[in-house]
Design an enzyme around this catalytic site. Sequence first.
Site, PDB file in Angstrom:
ATOM      1  N   HIS A 263       0.850  -1.185   0.000  1.00  0.00           N
ATOM      2  CA  HIS A 263       0.000   0.000   0.000  1.00  0.00           C
ATOM      3  C   HIS A 263       0.891   1.242   0.000  1.00  0.00           C
ATOM      4  O   HIS A 263       1.473   1.597   1.022  1.00  0.00           O
ATOM      5  CB  HIS A 263      -0.904   0.000   1.223  1.00  0.00           C
ATOM      6  CG  HIS A 263      -1.543   1.328   1.479  1.00  0.00           C
ATOM      7  ND1 HIS A 263      -2.528   1.823   0.667  1.00  0.00           N
ATOM      8  CD2 HIS A 263      -1.315   2.269   2.420  1.00  0.00           C
ATOM      9  CE1 HIS A 263      -2.891   3.008   1.107  1.00  0.00           C
ATOM     10  NE2 HIS A 263      -2.167   3.312   2.178  1.00  0.00           N
ATOM     11  N   ASP A 375      -6.976   1.774   3.327  1.00  0.00           N
ATOM     12  CA  ASP A 375      -6.547   2.797   4.287  1.00  0.00           C
ATOM     13  C   ASP A 375      -7.398   4.057   4.241  1.00  0.00           C
ATOM     14  O   ASP A 375      -7.023   5.075   4.805  1.00  0.00           O
ATOM     15  CB  ASP A 375      -5.078   3.152   4.025  1.00  0.00           C
ATOM     16  CG  ASP A 375      -4.470   4.008   5.123  1.00  0.00           C
ATOM     17  OD1 ASP A 375      -4.890   3.865   6.280  1.00  0.00           O
ATOM     18  OD2 ASP A 375      -3.588   4.820   4.829  1.00  0.00           O
TER      19      ASP A 375
END
Length: 1010
Positions: A263, A375
Amino acid sequence: MHDDRKLVEARLERVLRERIRPAVHPLTTPLAVEIWSTPGEPVPVAEGLAAPTRPIAPGTPWGTPWGTSWFKVTGTVPAEWAGRTVEAVLDLGFTPRTPGFQCEGLVHAPDGTPVKGLHPRNNHVGVGSPVSGGERIHWRIEAASNPDLDASGVPFQPTPMGDKATAGDAPQYVLGEMRLAVFDETVWNLAMDLEVLGELMAELPVDGARRWEILRAVGRALDAVDLQDVNGTAQAARDELAGVLAAPAVPAAHRVSAVGHAHIDSAWLWPLRETVRKVARTASNMTQLIEDEPEFIFAMSQAQQFAWIKEHRPEVYARVKKAVADGRFVPVGGMWVESDTNMPGSEAMARQFVHGKRFFLEEFGIESDEAWLPDTFGFAAGLPQIIKAAGSTRLLTQKISWSRTNTFPHHTFFWEGIDGTRIFTHFPPVDSYNCEMTGRQLAHAAKNFKEKGVATRSLAPTGYGDGGGGTTREMVAKAARMRSLEGAAAVVWETPATFFSKAEAEYPNPPVWVGELYLELHRATLTSQAQTKRGNRRSESLLYEAELWAATATVRRGFPYPYEELDRIWKTVLLHQFHDILPGSSIAWVHREARETYARLAAELEGIIADAQRALAGDPSGGTEIVFNSAPHTRRSVPARGASAQATDGDGVTPVPRDGGGYVLDNGLLRVEIDGRGLVVSVYDRTGDREVIAPGQAANLLQLHPDFPNQWDAWDVDAFYRNVGSDLTEAADVRVDGGAVRIERVFGRSKAVQLLSVPADAKRLDIDTEVDWHEMEKFLKLAFPLDVKADRYASETQFGHVYRPTHQNTSWEWARFEACNHRFVHVEEPGWGVALVNDATYGHDVTRAVRTGADAGTTTTVRASLLRAPRYPDPETDQGVHRFHHALAPGATIGDAVREGHRANLPERRITGTTEAVAPLVAVDNDAVVVSAVKLADDRSGDLVVRLYEAHGGRARAIVRIDGFAIERAAPTDLLERPLPDAGPPTHADGGVVLALRPFQMVTLRLPRS
C-alpha cells in the site's frame, strides 16, 4: 526433558539474533563505493549514470534532506566462492524504522536497466546461484535521502523537515557496509523454520500439547546447532524440526488468502515526485520476487501509480506488463487512486472509477471487480451505487478496525448504500494492510474473525506499505511453512478475485450493514488544510461547468471539444483526492504544491469555460448581456417580494439601523436582525411565520476551541475538545458595507471579517467570512442554534444525502461527533426546515438540547468547521488567509437545500454577445432529478452523455429533453459509458426520454447525435 518454557523461548530469541541470522552470510568482502549528489531535484537516469563520482567510505555522512545521491558500487566475486550462492548486501545507512520512512534506493545495471529496489528490510541483490568466481560487479544506485520525520523517536512532533524549503542541508544518513556475501540457504531456511515455530508457539495455549511439542522440537534443534559452526550444523537442526513442521493443519483451520501488497500512499510524508520513485522501486522488487517464487501473487491498486511507472520507468513497466499477463501481478481496485470517499463530490467519485478502470482495460485488458481501499478514512453511504455502476461488486477495506469507540460487528457482509445497492464487502481480520506473515498476526486473524461457524476464510494483504517496499522473501518463506501447519491458519497465495469468489460461494447470505461506514477516528481530516479542500471543491465545480458548456458549444456551434485537456485535468484532480492529500494529512510540501496546482487548473478551466461560452454568445460587441446559469435546476419558485423590502442597485437589500444597535436586513421574505456585536439574534421567516434562531441565542457565532488530540495531530479531533471553548462575541467594528453588514473580530493573533447580506428575491442569509488565521492547536467553528426539533438531519453525500441522528442514544451515535457533508446540511420538523449551505467546507457537527423554563422547546445547533491548526506533519497548517461562503436558508425543503447548495458553488456568469439567451442543453421537468454531468462520450464518438440522479430521497418521474438535437436513441449505460446488458430501451415521450427513478437512483444516459 524438563526445559522451562520461558528459558527455551529466551534461548531461541538470542541464538537467532546473535548466531543463526549472522551466519546466513558466512563470508563477505567489501565493495568499492563512490558517490555523486545531485545539486537539486532528481535527474534523469542517464545523467545519474554519467555523473562524476568520488570515493566514500562506510561511516561517512551523506544525503541532504530530500536529496538524491548516485552511488557507484564495484567489486569482483572471489574465485574461491565458485559454486556458492552469492548476493550483495547494500546498506545505505538504514535505521531500525520500517521501509518507506527513510532512505531508499534503486539499483541499476551500467546500461540503466533497473535491477532491484533497496529498503531497510530488503537490502540484498542477487549476483549468482551458483557463481563461477571472478564475476565483475558494477552497479549504480539512485538513492533518496528522504528524512525520517519521526527520527527523534517521539512520533508526531512538529518538524521543518516536511518541506525542502525549510529542511536545511544537514546530512541525514551515515553510509553502512556495502559487501558481497555468500548466501547460506540452509542457515536462512533454519532461521525461517525457527521464526515460524517460535511465533506459532507463542500464540498457542500454554497448556496445549501442540505448544509443548513445538517447544521440545525447538529445544532439540538448538541443541543440534554448534554455535561455533552454525553453517556446518544447520541441516542437523532443521532435521529436528521437520516433524513438527510436517504436521498438517486441522480441517477446521481458518483459511488465509495471502495477497502480496505494498500500500503506497500517493503522497503523505513525502511529495508526489518521490512516490513516483517509490512505486518504481517496489515494482522492481515485486517483479523480481514473482520470478523467484512460483506461488507468489502480488496485487497493486491505483491506476495513477501504474501510469507513473509507464511514464518514468518504461523498463520496469515492461516487467510489470509481463507479470500482469502471467496473472501474477494483479491490478486491483479499479480507481485512479485510493481516494478519500467522504469529501469527493458525486462526479469526482464516479470518475475515480471511470479513469481507473479504463486505464486497466486499455493497458492490460483487465477489469477489476474489487474496489480496494484498505486505508481510506471511512466510507460515504453513496459509494455502493457508484461501485456497482462502475461494473464492480466487491469492496475490501481494513481501516474501520481502527475505530476507537465501537467494534464493527462483521468481517464479511453486504454493505447497502442510500439507494439500496448492496456490495459484498470484506474487512481482513488480520487488522493490517501491512501483514508481515507473523504468527501473532495470523493468530489474531483467526481469533478475530467474526464469521466463525458460517465462513472460514479471510484475506491478508502481505508486505510493507505506506511508503512502499512490498513483500519480502522472508514473508513468502513463512507463508510456505504455514500452507498447512498444525496450530496455524492455513495460508495460500491467491488473487483478490479468487478469494472473493470463494468467500461469496461459502457465505451467500451474509449480514447487511446499511448506511455509511463511519470511521470513529481521523475526524479532523474533514477540516485540516482548508485551502486544499477549497481547491478540490472549486475544481469539481469548474470541471462540471467546463464539460457542460464545452458540450453545449460543440453540439450547437461545432466548438472543438477539449478531450485531452479535460482528461488530464480530471486525473490531476482525482490524484489530489488521495486519502492523505484532500484530508490534509500530508507534509507541507504536498499542500504547497496542491495550492499551486489548483490555481493552475482553475485558470485553465476558466479558459475552457470562457471559450465555450464565447462560442455560444457570439460577437462580444453585440452588447446583449447573456446569463449563463450552470446550476442543474432551471426552474425556481420564489414568492413575490413584500413591501418592506428595500431594493438596492445590486442583488441585495440595504441594511437599516436596528433599535438598540446593529442592523436589520429585510427583503419581504426574510427579516434578519444583527445586534451591535455583529451576531444574528433573529431570522424571521415571513412566509413560514416563524423565528429561526432559538430564543435567547445568537447565530453566526464564531467559536474557538483548544485542539490537541491524543495522537495523529492533522487527522484527529477528540471529543474532549468540546469541554472548553470561547464564543467570539467581541466585535472590533460593525458597519454597513454596500448592501451588506460588515463585522470585524480580532482574537488571539487572528482576525475575522464577515459580510452578511440578504438577496432581494431569495429567502436566504448569505455569510461571507474571511479569516486571517494565525492560531496554533485551535479549532474554529461557525454556529447556528436553530429553533427546530429534529431527531435527525440530512447531509449531502454522493448522489443524494444521508441521515444522521442528532441524539446520542448509543455509543454509535455519540461517536459521530464530527461528520462530513458536501454542499448542505438540512434540519427539519414536519413541514418546515432550515438548510445551511457552503462552498468549501466539509466537517460539521449537529447537536440538540431541550430548553428549560416555560418554553421547553428544542434547540438544534448546526456548526460548520472552518479551520484547525495542527502542527504535524505540517507545522504551519492553515496559517494565512482563508475565505468561506455559507448561506442560511429558512423554510427550506430538501429540494431547496439541493438547489441552494448548487447555487453557492455554481454562480451565474454574465458576458455580452449577440445571442439573446442560451437555453440549457439538457432540461429536466422535475426538480427532484438533478443533472450531475453533461459531457461528450469519452470514446470521442460525439455522443452526448448525461448523468442524473434522484436527489430528494423519493420516487421520481421525469422527462429529459435535449435542446440541440432530436433524441432518436438513448441507452442507459454504466459509468464507463457502456450499454447495460439488462436495461431495456428507455421510454420516449414529448420529444424526450422518460425516467422513473427510485430514491437516490443514479442513471447515465448515452444519446447519439444523428
